[in-house]
Design a protein around this motif. Structure first.
Motif, PDB file in Angstrom:
ATOM      1  N   GLY A 278       0.808  -1.219   0.000  1.00  0.00           N
ATOM      2  CA  GLY A 278       0.000   0.000   0.000  1.00  0.00           C
ATOM      3  C   GLY A 278       0.837   1.263   0.000  1.00  0.00           C
ATOM      4  O   GLY A 278       1.961   1.303  -0.474  1.00  0.00           O
ATOM      5  N   GLY A 279       0.259   2.292   0.599  1.00  0.00           N
ATOM      6  CA  GLY A 279       0.917   3.595   0.639  1.00  0.00           C
ATOM      7  C   GLY A 279       0.533   4.456  -0.546  1.00  0.00           C
ATOM      8  O   GLY A 279       0.188   3.962  -1.612  1.00  0.00           O
ATOM      9  N   ASP A 280       0.559   5.752  -0.332  1.00  0.00           N
ATOM     10  CA  ASP A 280       0.352   6.696  -1.416  1.00  0.00           C
ATOM     11  C   ASP A 280       1.114   7.958  -1.077  1.00  0.00           C
ATOM     12  O   ASP A 280       1.895   7.983  -0.123  1.00  0.00           O
ATOM     13  CB  ASP A 280      -1.139   6.980  -1.654  1.00  0.00           C
ATOM     14  CG  ASP A 280      -1.856   7.493  -0.413  1.00  0.00           C
ATOM     15  OD1 ASP A 280      -1.336   8.442   0.229  1.00  0.00           O
ATOM     16  OD2 ASP A 280      -2.931   6.961  -0.080  1.00  0.00           O
ATOM     17  N   ILE A 281       0.892   9.003  -1.808  1.00  0.00           N
ATOM     18  CA  ILE A 281       1.700  10.197  -1.646  1.00  0.00           C
ATOM     19  C   ILE A 281       1.613  10.787  -0.243  1.00  0.00           C
ATOM     20  O   ILE A 281       2.559  11.397   0.250  1.00  0.00           O
ATOM     21  CB  ILE A 281       1.310  11.248  -2.712  1.00  0.00           C
ATOM     22  CG1 ILE A 281       2.367  12.359  -2.786  1.00  0.00           C
ATOM     23  CG2 ILE A 281      -0.096  11.797  -2.443  1.00  0.00           C
ATOM     24  CD1 ILE A 281       2.234  13.231  -4.001  1.00  0.00           C
ATOM     25  N   PHE A 282       0.492  10.549   0.455  1.00  0.00           N
ATOM     26  CA  PHE A 282       0.318  11.108   1.799  1.00  0.00           C
ATOM     27  C   PHE A 282       0.508  10.083   2.920  1.00  0.00           C
ATOM     28  O   PHE A 282       0.610  10.457   4.085  1.00  0.00           O
ATOM     29  CB  PHE A 282      -1.081  11.719   1.938  1.00  0.00           C
ATOM     30  CG  PHE A 282      -1.350  12.842   0.975  1.00  0.00           C
ATOM     31  CD1 PHE A 282      -0.571  13.996   0.981  1.00  0.00           C
ATOM     32  CD2 PHE A 282      -2.372  12.746   0.050  1.00  0.00           C
ATOM     33  CE1 PHE A 282      -0.818  15.025   0.083  1.00  0.00           C
ATOM     34  CE2 PHE A 282      -2.631  13.781  -0.847  1.00  0.00           C
ATOM     35  CZ  PHE A 282      -1.845  14.922  -0.829  1.00  0.00           C
ATOM     36  N   ASN A 283       0.525   8.804   2.579  1.00  0.00           N
ATOM     37  CA  ASN A 283       0.532   7.763   3.614  1.00  0.00           C
ATOM     38  C   ASN A 283       1.694   6.800   3.408  1.00  0.00           C
ATOM     39  O   ASN A 283       1.891   6.270   2.302  1.00  0.00           O
ATOM     40  CB  ASN A 283      -0.785   6.980   3.582  1.00  0.00           C
ATOM     41  CG  ASN A 283      -1.976   7.875   3.884  1.00  0.00           C
ATOM     42  OD1 ASN A 283      -2.133   8.359   5.000  1.00  0.00           O
ATOM     43  ND2 ASN A 283      -2.809   8.119   2.878  1.00  0.00           N
TER      44      ASN A 283
ATOM     45  N   ILE B 263       7.887   8.561  -1.079  1.00  0.00           N
ATOM     46  CA  ILE B 263       9.311   8.862  -0.906  1.00  0.00           C
ATOM     47  C   ILE B 263       9.657  10.204  -1.545  1.00  0.00           C
ATOM     48  O   ILE B 263      10.405  11.006  -0.990  1.00  0.00           O
ATOM     49  CB  ILE B 263      10.161   7.724  -1.493  1.00  0.00           C
ATOM     50  CG1 ILE B 263      10.010   6.474  -0.622  1.00  0.00           C
ATOM     51  CG2 ILE B 263      11.628   8.119  -1.601  1.00  0.00           C
ATOM     52  CD1 ILE B 263      10.691   5.249  -1.170  1.00  0.00           C
ATOM     53  N   GLU B 264       9.086  10.444  -2.693  1.00  0.00           N
ATOM     54  CA  GLU B 264       9.328  11.703  -3.408  1.00  0.00           C
ATOM     55  C   GLU B 264       8.877  12.901  -2.573  1.00  0.00           C
ATOM     56  O   GLU B 264       9.608  13.883  -2.439  1.00  0.00           O
ATOM     57  CB  GLU B 264       8.557  11.639  -4.730  1.00  0.00           C
ATOM     58  CG  GLU B 264       8.718  12.800  -5.660  1.00  0.00           C
ATOM     59  CD  GLU B 264       7.878  12.587  -6.900  1.00  0.00           C
ATOM     60  OE1 GLU B 264       7.057  13.458  -7.213  1.00  0.00           O
ATOM     61  OE2 GLU B 264       8.030  11.527  -7.541  1.00  0.00           O
ATOM     62  N   LYS B 265       7.676  12.818  -2.013  1.00  0.00           N
ATOM     63  CA  LYS B 265       7.174  13.938  -1.207  1.00  0.00           C
ATOM     64  C   LYS B 265       7.978  14.099   0.075  1.00  0.00           C
ATOM     65  O   LYS B 265       8.209  15.223   0.549  1.00  0.00           O
ATOM     66  CB  LYS B 265       5.693  13.748  -0.875  1.00  0.00           C
ATOM     67  CG  LYS B 265       5.064  14.995  -0.228  1.00  0.00           C
ATOM     68  CD  LYS B 265       3.588  14.827   0.000  1.00  0.00           C
ATOM     69  CE  LYS B 265       2.950  16.145   0.438  1.00  0.00           C
ATOM     70  NZ  LYS B 265       3.639  16.803   1.549  1.00  0.00           N
TER      71      LYS B 265
ATOM     72  N   GLY C   2       3.371   6.802  -8.356  1.00  0.00           N
ATOM     73  CA  GLY C   2       2.314   6.407  -7.431  1.00  0.00           C
ATOM     74  C   GLY C   2       2.852   5.591  -6.283  1.00  0.00           C
ATOM     75  O   GLY C   2       4.029   5.238  -6.240  1.00  0.00           O
ATOM     76  N   SER C   3       1.980   5.278  -5.321  1.00  0.00           N
ATOM     77  CA  SER C   3       2.243   4.458  -4.138  1.00  0.00           C
ATOM     78  C   SER C   3       3.553   4.838  -3.456  1.00  0.00           C
ATOM     79  O   SER C   3       3.784   5.992  -3.141  1.00  0.00           O
ATOM     80  CB  SER C   3       2.206   2.971  -4.514  1.00  0.00           C
ATOM     81  OG  SER C   3       3.215   2.680  -5.458  1.00  0.00           O
TER      82      SER C   3
ATOM     83  N   ILE D 196      -6.016  13.435  -5.291  1.00  0.00           N
ATOM     84  CA  ILE D 196      -4.590  13.214  -5.508  1.00  0.00           C
ATOM     85  C   ILE D 196      -4.193  11.793  -5.121  1.00  0.00           C
ATOM     86  O   ILE D 196      -3.574  11.069  -5.911  1.00  0.00           O
ATOM     87  CB  ILE D 196      -3.747  14.242  -4.723  1.00  0.00           C
ATOM     88  CG1 ILE D 196      -3.984  15.654  -5.290  1.00  0.00           C
ATOM     89  CG2 ILE D 196      -2.265  13.890  -4.769  1.00  0.00           C
ATOM     90  CD1 ILE D 196      -3.423  16.757  -4.425  1.00  0.00           C
ATOM     91  N   SER D 197      -4.545  11.366  -3.909  1.00  0.00           N
ATOM     92  CA  SER D 197      -4.093  10.063  -3.427  1.00  0.00           C
ATOM     93  C   SER D 197      -4.722   8.907  -4.193  1.00  0.00           C
ATOM     94  O   SER D 197      -4.086   7.870  -4.398  1.00  0.00           O
ATOM     95  CB  SER D 197      -4.383   9.912  -1.928  1.00  0.00           C
ATOM     96  OG  SER D 197      -5.776   9.966  -1.677  1.00  0.00           O
TER      97      SER D 197
END
Length: 725
Positions: A20-25, A278-280, A272-273, A309-310
């Protein structure tokens, strides 16, 4: 540790996975080996992890790396020798990533000094660490007398994202505007020739992705129209790339040390994911800048920007619907056998664009243009904010190429942002934007119309007619058809429609299905349904014909086919996110997903194999089993009839799923590749020349459906079989 595809290995053993995971999580870390619920340490007795001895690793693999290096150097030199007296330039496409560093080092070892240049395509969206690599590499090249150039768009990314809307997976205008176009213009400047022909050494590797696994070492026009490219490290693995970089003390981008597995653009629509998270985390300032542009572009007030976004709503778009402040400035309507084009607030002059089609003359408000030795007349009338164009619809049917280019002309006039992509495509220097659009001495090659929909800006911003409002995709509620319903229908036909034992809601939804599949009209079975009774309806042939009808008439089935890629397993939450971005309610989403499983349990899934649902609940679309090529012929005619009855196209057009159009090609419906489709098309052309003519010669491809035939005529071929039987 070694990281590949969200799996982490320590000394050959899988020790962790990310989920899982996304740009905020943050992604969840999953430890696979446990004893009584306690993670097992990768080292015995819980000892600390041992760092890799880089020097020892390199030394242990030195012989292998040297063999690979020598083989690759030989390939690079062979290609150079093959073209050195034929091309105007050779260049290394340098991006600042690990693959680029290997590529540049190998080319330096292979080619004589002064025989090549290095070009960095600066999108303005690169990781900050990448710019450090670029500067160090530039300095190295200066010391070694290797020309190093930076190609950059005249647009800043913050400007282009506002003009075109944020890029998306199928609307990657950013690659043309910020990469290929600036590089082409830079190499024209370097060579002093508009019509230069060059070869790019590119650091693409087959292991990076499924599409890239199908790349070839050498190609012409695949990466950039009219240019050669060569992929010397195509078969290198990640391990070999890292070993080579360490063995040769190459510069290593610090972004890898911070967790990024690939180096690219900030907020790339293909990311994504984990990568986005990591990028953010590493580049918050740069990422937040583009996230603010995405938020500002979201006109979907019922979807919070964070979810937009997410969940990937921003990069899943296929047009300009739901972009804020995006107005319809171009529209087409058929009235009284005329095509009417309305343009409001045009950005460029149509009379300049139309010079690329043919010579224009005017008599009052009647214009005429010569195209392919034919004379066409049309009217132009001024409106409050623009103008209206009217032309005889029959022209466009009789001369489909002219019809396409005529439309494209006014799309360009309406939307052109002067991105210079057309200028880069024009090898003859006929089209420039020095002080606005200028078209001079055009030779009418029409290459400037070769991008999707004729204009990059139009393709990204268009609002398809009739799609201004959200339409429901939930056509079956929770009552998608079952195999026993089909058995009963084909056994009784009209009698089933008049009297059946289905519940009232089931009956209503099944009637909708039968109507959209072309099987029933009101309470009568159609001739197509009776054909099914004669052919044996539960065969891949009849199921294929039925699926074509459903895709043409039923938005829910069309959604499955157009939104789900062949061979990809979609988790339920992925499909939920995709449908959320389409504006569907939670109840609709649940029904649409459950209906997919029901459909795959009918012969559509069990015989035709259009899709499946795994034991884990993942949804997948699969390549169909179509044994009768006439099914594909029927699909071609249905496709043409949905696309304004234009019956001349190319195989590349059929295979290009990113083109916005009303019809869905049979290659998309059945999951046919180019290799699958070519023999089928050639076979149809040979056996049924009265229906289809196909030509694949000298890199030219043309598919023509005979104008006097229809999809119903194709069904007649099956009825003839019944008669012969």
């Amino acid at each position: 540790m070694w990281a590949e595809a969200n799996s982490y290995y320590y000394r050959g053993n899988l020790v962790a996975k990310l989920k899982g995971g996304d740009i905020f999580n943050v992604p969840e870390i999953v430890i696979p080996d446990t004893e009584d619920g306690i993670p097992v340490s990768p080292e015995s007795n819980g000892a600390p992890l041992r760092p890799i001895d880089i020097e020892a690793m390199v030394e242990a693999n030195r012989e292998m790396i040297e063999i690979i290096e020598q083989t690759t150097v030989k390939k690079i030199l062979e290609v150079y020798d093959k073209y050195k007296n034929k091309l105007d330039c050779f260049h290394v496409a340098f991006s600042g990533g690990k693959d680029s560093c290997v590529l540049l080092d190998l080319v330096k070892k292979s080619l004589p000094k002064g025989s090549f240049v290095v070009v960095f395509g600066d999108t303005g969206m690169e990781f900050p660490d990448t710019y450090e690599v670029i500067e160090k590499t530039r300095q190295q090249c200066v010391k070694e007398d290797i020309p190093f150039y930076t190609a950059k768009s005249h647009f800043e990314p913050t400007e282009s994202w506002k003009l075109f809307g944020p890029p998306a997976r199928v609307l990657r205008w950013c690659c043309s505007v910020h990469k290929s176009t600036p590089q082409t213009l830079k190499l024209r400047e370097v060579t002093g020739k508009n019509d230069y022909t060059g070869l790019a050494y590119v650091g693409v590797r087959a292991h990076e992705s499924s599409p890239r696994s199908e790349y070839e070492y050498e190609n012409y026009g695949a990466k950039q129209k009219g240019q050669h490219s060569y992929n010397p490290i195509l078969e290198w693995t990640s391990a070999e790339i890292w070993l080579y970089n360490y063995a040769n003390n190459n510069i290593i981008n610090d972004a890898y040390k911070k967790g990024s597995s690939r180096i690219g653009c900030i907020c790339c629509p293909s990311g994504g994911s984990k990568a986005s998270y990591i990028e953010k985390t590493n580049y918050a300032k740069e990422t937040d800048l583009f996230l603010s542009l995405i938020r500002d572009s979201n006109a979907r007030k019922n979807i919070p920007s964070s979810d937009y976004i997410s969940n990937g709503g921003w990069n899943a778009r296929r047009n300009g619907r739901f972009l804020s402040d995006n107005k319809i400035v171009y529209s087409e309507t058929i009235k009284n056998n005329e095509l009417e084009i309305e343009v409001n607030e045009p950005r460029t002059e149509w009379k300049e664009w139309i010079k690329t089609i043919g010579n224009l003359t005017k008599n009052k408000n009647i214009f005429s243009i010569v195209f392919d030795n034919q004379l066409f007349y049309f009217k132009c009338s001024e409106t409050k904010n623009g103008y209206s164009i009217r032309i005889n619809e029959q022209y466009l049917k009789d001369f489909p190429l002219f019809g396409k280019l005529f439309r494209y002309t006014f799309r360009k006039a309406a939307y052109c942002m002067e991105c210079k992509t057309c200028q880069a495509i024009c090898k003859h220097g006929c089209l420039t934007f020095k002080n606005g659009l200028k078209t001079e001495n055009c030779i009418h090659c029409h290459e400037c119309y070769s991008m999707n929909a004729g204009c990059i800006a139009y393709d990204s911003l268009k609002i398809p007619k009739g799609e201004e409002k959200i339409k429901t995709l939930n056509c079956f509620s929770n009552h998608a058809p079952k195999t026993e319903w089909f058995d009963a229908f084909f056994d009784k036909l009209d009698n089933f429609l008049i009297a059946n034992t289905l519940g009232p809601v089931q009956k209503t939804k099944f009637k909708r299905f039968l109507k959209d599949a072309g099987l029933a009209l009101k309470d009568s079975a159609t001739s197509f349904a009776k054909l099914g009774g004669s052919l044996k309806w539960n065969t891949d042939t009849y199921m294929g014909l039925m699926l074509i009808n459903l895709v043409a008439n039923n938005p829910q089935v069309e959604w499955y086919i157009t939104k789900m890629d062949i061979g990809r397993f979609y988790r339920r939450n992925e499909i939920e996110d995709m449908l959320t971005t389409e504006g569907q309610s939670q109840d609709n989403i649940s029904s649409i997903i459950s209906s997919y499983k029901r459909l795959t349990e009918t012969p559509l899934g069990t015989v035709l194999h259009f899709g499946d649902v795994s034991d884990e609940g993942d949804l997948v679309r699969t390549s169909c089993s179509v044994t009768d090529p006439r099914v594909v012929l029927y699909g071609l005619f249905k496709f043409a009839e949905k696309c304004n009855d234009y019956k001349e196209f190319t195989l590349a057009t059929l295979l290009n799923d990113s083109i916005e159009r009303d019809g869905v090609s049979p290659t998309r419906i059945f999951g046919l590749t180019r290799e699958d489709a070519m023999p089928v098309l050639l076979g149809l052309s040979t056996k049924y020349p009265e229906f289809i003519q196909v030509s694949f010669t000298h890199d030219l491809e043309k598919i023509t459906l005979l104008s006097d035939k229809t999809s119903q005529d194709v069904l007649g071929l099956f009825k003839e079989d019944m008669g012969n039987g």
